[in-house]
Design an enzyme around this catalytic site. Structure first.
Site, PDB file in Angstrom:
ATOM      1  N   GLU A 125      70.714  80.943  88.885  1.00 52.71           N
ATOM      2  CA  GLU A 125      70.301  82.288  89.291  1.00 52.71           C
ATOM      3  C   GLU A 125      71.455  83.249  89.019  1.00 52.71           C
ATOM      4  OE1 GLU A 125      69.231  82.973  93.413  1.00 52.71           O
ATOM      5  OE2 GLU A 125      67.996  84.656  92.831  1.00 52.71           O
ATOM      6  N   ALA A 260      75.129  79.484  99.011  1.00 59.26           N
ATOM      7  CA  ALA A 260      74.219  78.382  98.714  1.00 59.26           C
ATOM      8  C   ALA A 260      73.201  78.864  97.688  1.00 59.26           C
ATOM      9  CB  ALA A 260      73.497  77.927  99.987  1.00 59.26           C
ATOM     10  N   MET A 261      72.506  77.915  97.072  1.00 61.11           N
ATOM     11  CA  MET A 261      71.479  78.264  96.076  1.00 61.11           C
ATOM     12  C   MET A 261      70.258  77.385  96.281  1.00 61.11           C
ATOM     13  SD  MET A 261      70.362  79.960  93.523  1.00 61.11           S
ATOM     14  CE  MET A 261      68.725  79.639  92.832  1.00 61.11           C
ATOM     15  N   GLU A 262      69.093  78.054  96.317  1.00 67.19           N
ATOM     16  CA  GLU A 262      67.866  77.391  96.762  1.00 67.19           C
ATOM     17  C   GLU A 262      67.137  76.596  95.699  1.00 67.19           C
ATOM     18  OE1 GLU A 262      68.287  80.750  96.451  1.00 67.19           O
ATOM     19  OE2 GLU A 262      66.482  81.717  95.668  1.00 67.19           O
ATOM     20  N   ASN A 263      67.814  76.086  94.653  1.00 68.54           N
ATOM     21  CA  ASN A 263      67.125  75.298  93.622  1.00 68.54           C
ATOM     22  C   ASN A 263      66.049  74.435  94.269  1.00 68.54           C
ATOM     23  OD1 ASN A 263      69.339  76.045  91.807  1.00 68.54           O
ATOM     24  ND2 ASN A 263      70.508  74.622  93.067  1.00 68.54           N
ATOM     25  N   GLU A 296      67.836  78.770 102.967  1.00 65.32           N
ATOM     26  CA  GLU A 296      67.518  78.113 101.698  1.00 65.32           C
ATOM     27  C   GLU A 296      66.193  77.368 101.776  1.00 65.32           C
ATOM     28  OE1 GLU A 296      69.276  79.129  99.341  1.00 65.32           O
ATOM     29  OE2 GLU A 296      70.874  79.952 100.607  1.00 65.32           O
ATOM     30  N   GLU A 318      64.869  87.527  99.129  1.00 63.39           N
ATOM     31  CA  GLU A 318      66.070  87.499  99.956  1.00 63.39           C
ATOM     32  C   GLU A 318      65.874  88.162 101.316  1.00 63.39           C
ATOM     33  OE1 GLU A 318      68.094  85.490  99.327  1.00 63.39           O
ATOM     34  OE2 GLU A 318      67.949  85.153  97.184  1.00 63.39           O
TER      35      GLU A 318
HETATM   36 ZN   LIG Z   1      68.594  83.552  99.443  1.00 58.81          ZN
END
Ligand SMILES: [Zn+2]
Length: 842
Positions: A125, A260-263, A296, A318
């Protein structure tokens, strides 16, 4: 403004087969890959795909080699001539060179048992998938993905879906993952490394795994694991649509650019956002983890299952996740009182950023992908957007909100939406005009101050845009849900002014539960009613915090003098609520700015703060009592911090004694940061600095490392700061992901500000190289603007940053930075004499 065309218009991909070979990665940083894309071509002449910094070896279209493809580095595209409309298969062999920039496909470093190791991870992202494979890198271009990897045999390999097959291949392993549901490219992910795992299954049958390097104790994985499993069950029920994948992995990465990243199915985190070692974690550290994991996980539905059509609706993801990050903990841990945290965290962040002229609205047009980075203004897209959604949630009620979400997920799953799709779903279930309320708030920047005054038997309510700092005149109006405590008043203020008969002597509270995104300016009569209620103990916790923060904002905006904050704060000397104290410490921090260069006044403020905290210090002391609330545990560090600021000799000596009696990683995590900082501040011993730096280099706990950062940055000695600054570029000491934290801590220290500001300008080209692709890039000019304090620094800021305005990722930050800085200097010059005078009168 530069624009790019959308590639989805000319090719709809249906399926990607991707393979990466990670077996040579360590020696030459090269990763070879192949991708086969099947899709439908809608252009008669050519196929265009996104690629960035990929070496393209071979291209085949429908099994025929194509040699006359061209690369367009400006637009990140490959253009493949192919005359056809309809089904098409494109196969590409490519390779890439990994770099340490934490996007695309990148290495993370860690030392385990004295051996330096690497793991490999992805961060796609917003538009970095194109750095790892050719694709249509737009959120609308959803497809299914078959991912496979060849990697060193002893390593764990993870991707969005569970492993389907693994086979040995010449000291390597070929791991193939199950095919994904249709999804966007920015959510594709993998992690490969030597990892430990903790696992459990949710009530709904989803396998939840937490992974970390073996540097950490297994216990550190447990809190996040339990919380993630409970949260998935909670959301299954709350959203009315079950978690869409068979497994949910959560991986702590040693190097990670954001939080953090929501993959989808493979969420990646910075270690501090996932790992809670009971030995070193504080209550607030644990609550932060719960918030991030909830955020997440909510994206697994909102963002992943249903995705925004284009990045202008990034807020849809978001803002929503920013509400859910409190909603889930509020349900799972009622004692945390998370909705109150929501107002003191997100509410405060949003109000403080959204009052600067030139701030972006929540929804903003995106032309070029590089602008997307500047759209991650967290204070707006996350905090303000979350606040607006919560405002709407309160307006339509909980039942309609939930029913609307369920309808929305059911109708749009595996597809793309805009904000209107959500408003339509919520309007249907609430029978209210949700779009009518939300449209203005989402698309219009800023927020109003509502003036409330009494005039000949009438209550006069009026609104105007609230600004801090220089600004253009504004005619903006908002539909303001008033939510007063008196039930015969109108529900909405949507005109410039409203007059209603009002002869009562009751106290009037507008925005009485603090769910609205605005502040209220009461006239003297109404303000005094509130103050007498405050003194009489009649305000709710939320109102006490809200009133103080509103007064603080009004002082910043020039509606009253900052000196009146002292008088107001004195009314809070019996306050025992931790979250109200959070706002009190903000007010104290605000007052500190006025007296930075006036030692006698500073002494007065120190004494005032000590007095203010003394009642609570007597109640709480330095040691936790068995069974005390977590709020009290958190409050203790705030109160002890005030005692340290007041230079209470007994407290400082006791903190020192405790520091010297235990190893660093056995200190009370709640007071550890204070112990280190008060020691550093009151010491001229270089051996202490050496010892802390060495501990910083070897500590595995990010919580401990953060406390050492704060502690060392608290020094009064410029020579120590000059010693620390070069370490920001030394990756053997400070990870690239942690540089901003150090920079902000050093710039916030009045003894370090000048040299740190100079460091930023001297090292700017290094910062550009290291951070240009990251979300944190614009933090450097942004925090400089929010921490510098003199007119001379304003001039330096202008001279240095105005020439960088041409960089799309920095333009808005720089423009706002100038206004932010100018506004603060005006405020300091305007109110300092009155604040100092009031302090001397104490
Ligand atoms: Zn987010």
């Amino acid at each position: 403004m530069q624009t790019v065309s959308r590639l989805y218009d000319q090719l709809h991909p249906h399926h990607y087969d991707i393979h990466w070979d990670l077996t040579h990665t360590k020696s030459d940083r090269a990763v070879h890959g192949t991708v086969t894309i099947s899709g439908t071509q809608h252009d008669e002449h050519a196929i265009r795909l996104h690629v960035k910094e990929l070496d393209i070896a071979h291209v085949r279209v429908n099994d025929t080699l194509v040699n006359d493809f061209t690369l367009d580095a400006v637009n990140d595209e490959i253009l493949i001539p192919h005359t056809n409309n309809g089904p098409v298969t494109i196969a590409i062999d490519f390779s890439l060179k990994m770099t340490d920039a934490m996007h695309g496909l990148y290495p993370c470093y860690f030392v385990h048992d004295g051996v330096k190791q690497e793991l490999y991870a992805t961060q796609f992202e917003s538009h970095h998938a194109r750095e790892a494979f050719p694709c249509i890198d737009e959120p609308e271009a959803k497809a299914t993905f078959s991912v496979s990897m060849t990697h060193p045999e002893h390593l764990t390999a993870l991707s969005n879906m569970p492993v389907s097959t693994q086979e040995g291949r010449d000291k390597a392993t070929l791991t193939t993952f199950a095919i994904t549901p249709v999804m966007s490219t920015y959510l594709v992910a993998f992690v490969v490394g030597d990892l430990q795992r903790a696992t459990k299954t949710t009530d709904g049958g989803v396998e939840v795994n937490v992974y970390a390097t073996k540097v950490h104790r297994p216990k550190a994985l447990q809190f996040a694991l339990d919380h993630a499993a409970r949260t998935i069950d909670f959301f299954d029920d709350y959203f009315g649509v079950p978690y869409p994948l068979p497994k949910s992995d959560h991986v702590a990465l040693p190097d990670f650019a954001s939080g953090a990243m929501e993959n989808w199915g493979l969420v990646t985190y910075r270690e501090i956002a996932l790992l809670a070692d009971p030995k070193t974690i504080s209550v607030s550290g644990k609550q932060y983890i719960a918030e991030v994991v909830s955020h997440e996980l909510s994206h697994q539905w909102f963002g992943n299952l249903v995705t925004m059509k284009w990045w202008d609706n990034l807020w849809l993801n978001e803002s929503f996740a920013s509400v859910m990050e409190y909603l889930a903990p509020a349900a799972l841990y009622p004692e945390w009182n998370s909705w109150f945290d929501f107002t003191t965290n997100e509410g405060v962040i949003a109000l403080r950023r959204d009052c600067i002229d030139g701030v972006q609205p929540v929804e903003v047009a995106v032309n070029h992908p590089d602008e997307i980075r500047s759209l991650f203004d967290g204070a707006i897209v996350y905090a303000k957007g979350g606040r607006l959604l919560h405002m709407m949630q309160s307006w339509i009620g909980e039942d309609a909100f939930r029913a609307g979400l369920k309808a929305y997920f059911t109708k749009h799953q595996y597809a793309n939406t805009t904000g209107d799709d959500l408003w339509n779903a919520l309007s249907k279930t609430s029978h209210k005009d949700v779009a009518g309320l939300m449209h203005t708030w989402i698309t219009q920047s800023g927020y109003p101050v509502v003036h409330a005054s009494l005039d000949s038997g009438e209550l006069v309510l009026s609104q105007e845009q609230f600004f801090v700092g220089p600004h253009q005149p504004s005619e903006k109006l908002w539909p303001v849900p008033l939510r007063t405590n008196l039930h015969d008043l109108p529900e909405l203020l949507d005109t410039r002014e409203l007059r209603v008969p009002f002869t009562r002597n009751d106290t009037l509270y507008i925005n009485s539960d603090n769910t609205g995104h605005f502040i209220v300016h009461y006239d003297e009569t109404l303000r005094h009613r509130i103050i007498s209620d405050l003194a009489g103990g009649k305000l709710t916790d939320i109102q006490r915090a809200q009133f103080l923060h509103e007064q603080l904002m009004l002082a910043r905006g020039g509606y009253m003098s900052s000196s009146s904050l002292l008088e107001l704060l004195a009314l809070y000397s019996e306050e025992s609520n931790e979250k109200v104290w959070d706002i009190m410490t903000l007010a104290i921090a605000e007052l500190k700015k006025f007296i930075e260069r006036d030692e006698p006044a500073e002494k007065k403020l120190r004494a005032f703060v000590g007095q203010l905290a003394s009642t609570e210090y007597q109640r709480l002391g330095l040691d936790a009592e068995d069974g005390e609330s977590e709020d009290d545990t958190k409050l203790r560090s705030t109160i002890v911090g005030c005692m340290v600021y007041s230079e209470d000799a007994a407290v400082i000596a006791e903190l020192r004694r405790r520091y010297e009696a235990s190893p660093l990683d056995e200190l009370d995590p709640e007071l550890r940061s204070l112990m280190i900082s008060s020691l550093v501040r009151n010491s001229s011993d270089d051996a202490l600095i050496d010892h802390l730096l060495q501990a910083y280099r070897t500590a595995s706990s990010s919580d401990l490392k953060n406390d050492i950062t704060s502690g060392l940055s608290a020094t009064k000695r410029v020579e120590v700061i000059s010693r620390l600054l070069p370490l920001l570029k030394d990756e053997n000491t400070i990870r690239r992901q942690d540089v901003v934290h150090w920079y902000v801590a050093l710039l916030g220290n009045k003894y370090g500000r000048v040299v740190t500001w100079q460091w930023l300008r001297d090292e700017w080209s290094w910062i550009e190289t290291a951070y240009e692709g990251d979300k944190s890039y614009d933090y450097f000019p942004r925090y400089a603007a929010s921490l510098l304090t003199t007119r001379e620094q304003l001039d330096e800021y202008r001279t240095f940053f105005v020439p960088q305005r041409a960089n799309a990722a920095l333009t808005r930050t720089i423009d706002m930075g100038l206004l932010d800085l100018e506004g603060r200097i005006d405020l300091l010059e305007r109110d300092a004499p009155a604040v100092i005078d009031a302090l001397h009168k104490l």
